[in-house]
Design a protein around this motif. Structure first.
Motif, PDB file in Angstrom:
ATOM      1  N   THR A  94       0.829  -1.205   0.000  1.00 15.66           N
ATOM      2  CA  THR A  94       0.000   0.000   0.000  1.00 15.66           C
ATOM      3  C   THR A  94       0.864   1.257   0.000  1.00 15.66           C
ATOM      4  OG1 THR A  94      -0.293   0.386   2.385  1.00 15.66           O
ATOM      5  CG2 THR A  94      -1.787  -1.197   1.350  1.00 15.66           C
ATOM      6  N   ASP A  95       0.240   2.374  -0.342  1.00 17.47           N
ATOM      7  CA  ASP A  95       0.992   3.629  -0.375  1.00 17.47           C
ATOM      8  C   ASP A  95       1.374   4.094   1.024  1.00 17.47           C
ATOM      9  OD1 ASP A  95      -1.709   3.926  -0.015  1.00 17.47           O
ATOM     10  OD2 ASP A  95      -1.904   5.749  -1.200  1.00 17.47           O
ATOM     11  N   ILE A  96       0.559   3.820   2.024  1.00 20.18           N
ATOM     12  CA  ILE A  96       0.946   4.138   3.405  1.00 20.18           C
ATOM     13  C   ILE A  96       2.139   3.276   3.806  1.00 20.18           C
ATOM     14  CG2 ILE A  96       0.207   4.067   5.815  1.00 20.18           C
ATOM     15  CD1 ILE A  96      -2.612   4.711   4.834  1.00 20.18           C
ATOM     16  N   GLY A  97       2.128   2.022   3.385  1.00 23.86           N
ATOM     17  CA  GLY A  97       3.250   1.126   3.655  1.00 23.86           C
ATOM     18  C   GLY A  97       4.537   1.609   3.013  1.00 23.86           C
ATOM     19  N   PHE A  98       4.426   2.184   1.806  1.00 26.28           N
ATOM     20  CA  PHE A  98       5.614   2.728   1.141  1.00 26.28           C
ATOM     21  C   PHE A  98       6.219   3.854   1.964  1.00 26.28           C
ATOM     22  CE2 PHE A  98       7.347   6.080  -1.574  1.00 26.28           C
ATOM     23  CZ  PHE A  98       8.419   5.404  -2.141  1.00 26.28           C
ATOM     24  N   TYR A  99       5.372   4.820   2.392  1.00 24.74           N
ATOM     25  CA  TYR A  99       5.871   5.932   3.211  1.00 24.74           C
ATOM     26  C   TYR A  99       6.435   5.423   4.539  1.00 24.74           C
ATOM     27  CZ  TYR A  99       3.165   8.904   0.025  1.00 24.74           C
ATOM     28  OH  TYR A  99       2.655   9.532  -1.073  1.00 24.74           O
ATOM     29  N   LEU A 100       5.761   4.441   5.126  1.00 21.19           N
ATOM     30  CA  LEU A 100       6.205   3.866   6.392  1.00 21.19           C
ATOM     31  C   LEU A 100       7.570   3.200   6.247  1.00 21.19           C
ATOM     32  CD1 LEU A 100       5.659   2.954   9.340  1.00 21.19           C
ATOM     33  CD2 LEU A 100       4.441   1.009   8.393  1.00 21.19           C
ATOM     34  N   ALA A 101       7.733   2.402   5.199  1.00 20.80           N
ATOM     35  CA  ALA A 101       9.014   1.717   4.972  1.00 20.80           C
ATOM     36  C   ALA A 101      10.135   2.723   4.743  1.00 20.80           C
ATOM     37  CB  ALA A 101       8.898   0.755   3.793  1.00 20.80           C
TER      38      ALA A 101
END
Length: 161
Positions: free
Chosen positions: A46-53
């Motif tokens: 997910t895009d939130i996961g991308f920012y989180l990573a």
């Protein structure tokens, strides 16, 4: 001045003077990070996961090479609608992020869960809605990464050398 006021003033002054140049028993240092350069962060969907990573990689100095410790993160995102208008349209949304984290090496494993919530407004403008939702996703990723790092830095990792 009364006797008690003079005594309190003298004691306060004595404490202030005696505490100068004293160092605490233990003082943490920003450079004293037990997990820095030791953890590789897995990709997160997910895009939130991308920012989180990205936030986690930056904080843990993970530049893509495999390391002994592996941070595996599973993320679940849900939305909550509330504050309805007179036409029964939602005007306020919550993004709820729940992540299950696991840091492992060959012999040890540490698991924890983090939950954060951010809100954003919904309007009649499609462009404004997309921008506010994207901003909320970035804020949620930032809060989640801070919560993960806080949990990691406060955990007992005696097994990490």
């Amino acid at each position: 001045m009364s006797f008690y006021k003079k005594t309190i003033f003298l004691i306060t002054t004595a404490i202030m003077v005696s505490s100068c140049n004293l160092k605490p028993i233990y003082q943490s240092d920003l450079k004293d990070r037990p997990l820095e350069n030791k953890v590789s962060v897995e990709n997160i969907d997910t895009d939130i996961g991308f920012y989180l990573a990205q936030n986690l990689r930056f904080a843990l100095n993970d530049f893509g090479s495999k390391k002994r410790l592996n941070l595996i993160t599973e993320i679940e995102i849900s939305e909550n609608k509330y504050s309805f208008s007179s036409s029964n349209e939602a005007t306020r949304m919550d993004l709820i992020g729940l992540i299950n984290c696991k840091i492992t090496d060959n012999d040890h494993e540490y698991k924890f869960t983090v939950k954060e919530i951010v809100s954003y407004d919904v309007s009649d403008s499609i462009v404004a809605n997309k921008a506010s939702k994207k901003n909320a996703k970035k804020r949620l990723a930032s809060l989640l990464s801070q919560a993960v790092l806080t949990d990691l830095y406060h955990a007992n990792f005696d097994w990490i050398k």
